[in-house]
Design a protein around this motif. Structure first.
Motif, PDB file in Angstrom:
ATOM      1  N   LEU A  43      -2.446  -1.000  23.398  1.00 31.10           N
ATOM      2  CA  LEU A  43      -2.565  -0.790  21.956  1.00 31.10           C
ATOM      3  C   LEU A  43      -2.844   0.672  21.648  1.00 31.10           C
ATOM      4  CD1 LEU A  43      -4.588  -3.925  20.760  1.00 31.10           C
ATOM      5  CD2 LEU A  43      -2.213  -3.356  20.198  1.00 31.10           C
ATOM      6  N   THR A  82      -3.026   2.510  11.599  1.00 35.31           N
ATOM      7  CA  THR A  82      -4.040   1.517  11.962  1.00 35.31           C
ATOM      8  C   THR A  82      -3.669   0.124  11.496  1.00 35.31           C
ATOM      9  OG1 THR A  82      -5.747   3.217  11.850  1.00 35.31           O
ATOM     10  CG2 THR A  82      -6.486   0.930  11.754  1.00 35.31           C
ATOM     11  N   GLY A 125       0.315   6.827  10.535  1.00 35.37           N
ATOM     12  CA  GLY A 125       0.776   6.958  11.916  1.00 35.37           C
ATOM     13  C   GLY A 125       1.473   8.268  12.195  1.00 35.37           C
ATOM     14  N   LEU A 173      -0.730  -1.288  13.423  1.00 38.01           N
ATOM     15  CA  LEU A 173      -1.139  -1.584  14.793  1.00 38.01           C
ATOM     16  C   LEU A 173      -1.878  -2.915  14.839  1.00 38.01           C
ATOM     17  CD1 LEU A 173      -1.159  -0.373  17.672  1.00 38.01           C
ATOM     18  CD2 LEU A 173      -3.426   0.556  17.150  1.00 38.01           C
ATOM     19  N   GLU A 174      -2.775  -3.130  13.874  1.00 34.27           N
ATOM     20  CA  GLU A 174      -3.519  -4.393  13.815  1.00 34.27           C
ATOM     21  C   GLU A 174      -2.588  -5.574  13.551  1.00 34.27           C
ATOM     22  OE1 GLU A 174      -6.271  -3.716  10.695  1.00 34.27           O
ATOM     23  OE2 GLU A 174      -7.635  -2.480  11.902  1.00 34.27           O
ATOM     24  N   VAL A 199       3.175   4.370  13.429  1.00 30.76           N
ATOM     25  CA  VAL A 199       2.327   3.215  13.719  1.00 30.76           C
ATOM     26  C   VAL A 199       0.891   3.575  13.328  1.00 30.76           C
ATOM     27  CG1 VAL A 199       1.553   1.540  15.439  1.00 30.76           C
ATOM     28  CG2 VAL A 199       3.828   2.561  15.630  1.00 30.76           C
ATOM     29  N   GLY A 202       0.762  -5.054  16.553  1.00 29.34           N
ATOM     30  CA  GLY A 202       0.568  -4.523  17.903  1.00 29.34           C
ATOM     31  C   GLY A 202       0.737  -5.553  19.000  1.00 29.34           C
ATOM     32  N   LEU A 233       0.404   2.545  21.946  1.00 30.76           N
ATOM     33  CA  LEU A 233       1.284   2.169  20.833  1.00 30.76           C
ATOM     34  C   LEU A 233       0.833   2.860  19.546  1.00 30.76           C
ATOM     35  CD1 LEU A 233       3.626   0.443  19.758  1.00 30.76           C
ATOM     36  CD2 LEU A 233       2.009  -1.453  19.491  1.00 30.76           C
ATOM     37  N   GLY A 234      -0.473   3.015  19.369  1.00 29.40           N
ATOM     38  CA  GLY A 234      -0.999   3.656  18.168  1.00 29.40           C
ATOM     39  C   GLY A 234      -0.667   5.128  18.065  1.00 29.40           C
TER      40      GLY A 234
END
Length: 591
Positions: free
Chosen positions: A562, A573, A14, A576-577, A571, A580, A565-566
């Protein structure tokens, strides 16, 4: 290649960009070149092997000195979606880990040097796809280093057995001698040395004489919320300080080798998971944790060396937020250290004496502490840093050469057989029974120090012991040493630094605790509570979920998708998954 690395950096961790020399180190690894990277604690050393491990086919073998450290890094790597495992004496899934290694189903495999140096482990790696050797805490390989571990010197056959696999050695503390030894011991070419620098600008250094340490440390805890470590010199001191500091209402735990292993493990686990606990410990604690949100590190006595001090204080503020390092020292610390020198073998004496003198220079300097630290490690540094006690509240420097001659003369004329209290009475003209019985009231030095100079006697004696001009016998008597005779003859001068007034010192301490967190922001508080609850549910420390910096950014930018937010730092992947939807729901409720 580096474009691919930047994309992988964003996706995995991130982060939109590398920090410092991370890009240089990662680039060398991806090109298959071996390197020694000297990077300060908190500069993201683990990323320099974790990112290539994700990008290169095969498994990166990480040699790390402590099981607790491996498991901390294992948790963080797994939270970022990195396939990682460890082969240690406490890991029960050994067969599964070996199968995953052979199948190329691991990005990272953590092992201790004791296992990595064994022939059986060499045989295991011969039948597995290996992408990189990462040797963490690489200063342990060198006899010049302050944490020498003999098993590190047995790693070379493992590395040479797979000559096509690049080697990456990592350390935060290595002077010139140590660096050269690491390169030679691990077979890394000289052009593979990368030195990032030793500055930790977010740490505020504060060094002061010890005067009622319990009260000084209580003030520190009051001024600095958040997790902290207090280093004590003995087990007994750890227990005493734990009991004393617990009266502040903070959660305080002890840690030393005298506690049962289960108790130590439980205390360490509680500290790692806590957002405000204080650990009082001997130096046995700390190397095995990777806790980024430690807000202060305090030394209740003199550390072993500047290298040890740098490494121990480096456990504060690894997340980049403001932190403070406090050292409380006394003349008796130097007296004990110089007595220990007398018990050492001749070959070690010059190096140990130099280390002690370097510490004396650090505690007695009136100049910038950070500049002195950086110069010790061979760096050029600005004259001031603006973030240490001496830069923020410059001390008074007083020429005490004449008073030093009086003090040394009184010590000599009383036979070098008494403690400072007795000599002080002689100099200030206190004719008590002990003084008159020995005829010390008849000496020429009796009463030669007036009321203006008398308050300087103890700080002067402390400074003279630090620089080695005075030493203490095993019975507590002070006697001449080092350059004392040169001072008496007028061939050497003495100046001492006097700490600023208490009010200025207190402002200095409080300034260091200015939090970068938006205290009182309901959204930030809610994010921290969500993190706390999620961490408890997943049985991981809160910082494994997100650092405070990421929560601050979320509170500030309030992403509503999303995708947005990513883009927040920290943050990746996987996170986030995983988190999120819950975060967007929380943000919606606080819109």
């Amino acid at each position: 290649m580096l474009d691919d690395a930047r994309r992988a950096l964003q996706a995995t961790f991130g982060f939109a960009a590398f920090r410092g020399v991370q890009e240089t180190v990662v680039g060398r690894v991806l090109r298959g070149q071996s390197s020694l990277a000297v990077m300060p604690t908190g500069a993201g050393k683990s990323l320099t092997y974790q990112l290539p491990a994700v990008m290169r086919p095969g498994t990166c073998v990480v040699v790390s000195p402590l099981i607790a450290l491996m498991h901390d890094q294992l948790r963080s790597a797994t939270a970022n979606g990195i396939r990682a495992a460890a082969l240690t004496s406490v890991d029960t899934n050994r067969a599964e880990t070996i199968a995953r290694l052979r199948d190329g189903d691991l990005d990272l495999l953590y092992v201790a040097p004791e296992r990595a140096s064994q022939p059986q482990f060499h045989d295991l790696l011969a039948n597995a796809p290996i992408s990189l050797f990462a040797i963490d805490e690489a200063h342990c390989v060198s006899e010049w280093g302050h944490d020498f571990r003999p098993d590190y010197r047995l790693l070379r056959p493992l590395l040479d057995g797979l000559p096509h696999v690049p080697r990456l050695a990592l350390t935060a503390t290595a002077d010139g001698h140590t660096r050269a030894d690491i390169l030679m011991q691990l077979g890394i070419p000289d052009d593979g040395l990368i030195v990032a620098g030793f500055d930790r600008p977010n740490i505020r250094y504060h060094i002061t004489p010890r005067d009622n340490p319990a009260q000084q440390l209580r003030r520190l805890l009051a001024d600095h919320p958040g997790p902290g470590i207090v280093y004590a010199q003995t087990r007994a001191q750890v227990e005493r300080l734990t009991e004393t500091l617990a009266t502040t209402g903070r959660a305080v735990r002890p840690y030393h080798a005298g506690l049962d292993a289960d108790v130590r493990a439980a205390h360490q686990a509680a500290f790692v998971a806590s957002e405000d606990m204080v650990m009082v410990a001997t130096i046995a604690f700390g190397m095995g944790i990777d806790k980024p949100d430690v807000r202060f590190v305090a030394h209740a006595g003199l550390p072993k060396s500047i290298e040890a001090y740098y490494q121990e204080t480096g456990r504060a503020g690894r997340d980049g937020d403001p932190a403070v390092a406090v050292m409380l020292w006394g003349a008796e610390d130097f007296a004990r250290a110089r007595l220990r020198l007398n018990e050492m073998e001749e070959a070690r004496l010059p190096g140990e004496r130099a280390r002690l003198n370097a510490l004396a220079g650090l505690v007695e300097t009136a100049g910038c502490r950070r500049a002195l630290l950086r110069r010790h490690f061979g760096e050029d540094a600005p004259a001031t840093c603006g973030n240490c006690d001496n830069c923020l509240s410059p001390p008074n420097v007083t020429d005490t050469t004449e008073l030093a001659r009086k003090l040394l003369s009184a010590i000599y004329r009383t036979g070098q057989s008494f403690g400072l209290g007795h000599v002080e009475k002689v100099l200030t003209g206190v004719a008590d029974e002990r003084i008159t019985a020995r005829g010390h009231d008849q000496l020429s030095v009796f009463g030669i120090v007036g009321p203006d100079e008398a308050p300087l006697l103890r700080p002067l004696a402390r400074a003279l012991q630090a620089r080695g001009s005075l030493e203490t016998s095993e019975h507590g008597a002070i006697r001449l040493a080092g350059d004392a005779r040169a001072i008496l003859k007028g061939e050497a001068n003495v100046a001492i630094t006097l700490p600023p007034a208490r009010s200025a010192e207190r402002r200095n301490r409080r300034g260091a605790s200015d939090s970068a967190n938006p205290v009182g922001d309901p959204l930030f508080d809610a994010l921290r509570q969500w993190r706390r609850d999620t961490a408890a549910e997943l049985k991981v420390p809160p910082y494994v979920i997100f650092h405070d910096a990421s929560l601050r950014a979320i509170a500030q930018h309030r992403p509503d998708t999303l995708s947005a937010l990513g883009q927040v730092q920290g943050v990746g992947t996987r996170k986030l998954e995983t988190y999120g939807a819950a975060l967007l729901d929380l943000l919606q409720r606080h819109a």
